[in-house]
Enzyme design. Structure first.
Site: not given
Length: 247
Positions: A16, A135
């Site tokens: 990330d 998500d």
């Protein structure tokens, strides 16, 4: 494909990126970053440890505060592994730019919830280079950096199935970065409702979690994104690959 090959869980160690650095967030919240050096160092580390995929997320793009495209292009050019890229892919320009970086696959997130017609066209155009990231909080989808609700999971899934989506990356946002274990029940429900491959994300904390996920491979769970557990030293990638059946 042999039976043994079918039982292999593909692992995608995560990188990330925030402001040019490899970081991990807690439950996807901006400001909760822990830095782990440069993205290239992190990705090469996973490559050297035997990864075949790296899951890369441009968090600046996801949160709408610029992007790390030039850096990611440089990183991808120096890797021999396949890269799945996520973060801020909301229109033709950002999608085309991402694919031009040389990544094998991209994940659409918020855009798939907010702009279903554009998503359908992207899937028509790029096929299995497109995965959709779902998500989830309960059975409600989270959009735009997980800060807004994005509708009912099963309604959105039906729409994406109709659009011909090739693959889903499913994250329980209440688990992500917490090392509390994956949401196995959610994954079971997902694979029951789609014949497409599902990649699990969020909460993986132990080799036992990976064993549990590997048992779901015959049902349709293709792989797992592993982040904080690797960075925190809960297990090594070679150990994880052994459990996943790859080595």
């Amino acid at each position: 494909m042999t039976t043994s090959a079918q039982s292999v869980l593909e692992l995608l160690p995560a990188v990330d990126i925030v402001d040019g650095q490899a970081v991990r967030l807690l439950q996807g919240e901006a400001g909760s970053e822990t830095s782990y050096g440069t993205p290239l160092e992190a990705a090469l580390n996973w490559q050297n440890d035997g990864a075949e995929w790296v899951h890369m997320v441009d968090l600046d793009a996801a949160f709408g505060r610029g992007n790390n495209a030039a850096l990611i292009s440089d990183v991808v050019s120096q890797l021999n592994v396949k890269v799945e890229l996520s973060g801020g892919l909301r229109d033709d320009e950002s999608l085309e730019r991402a694919l031009e970086l040389g990544v094998a696959r991209v994940n659409l997130g918020t855009a798939a919830l907010e702009n279903p017609e554009w998503t359908r066209k992207a899937i028509d155009r790029f096929g299995d280079k497109i995965a959709v990231g779902l998500d989830v909080r309960g059975t409600t989808l989270a959009g735009r950096g997980w800060t807004k609700e994005g509708g009912d999971l099963w309604e959105v899934l039906a729409r994406l199935e109709d659009a011909g989506c090739a693959r889903y990356v499913v994250t329980d946002v209440t688990k992500d970065g917490t090392l509390q274990g994956p949401n196995v029940e959610l994954l079971r429900q997902m694979v029951e409702k789609t014949g497409k491959p599902v990649v699990a994300s969020g909460g993986i904390s132990s080799l036992e979690d990976l064993r549990v996920l590997r048992e779901l491979v015959p049902l349709g769970v293709e792989g797992a994104i592993v982040g904080k557990a690797l960075y925190a030293g809960a297990f090594t990638l070679p150990e994880a690959l052994d459990v996943a059946g790859r080595r």
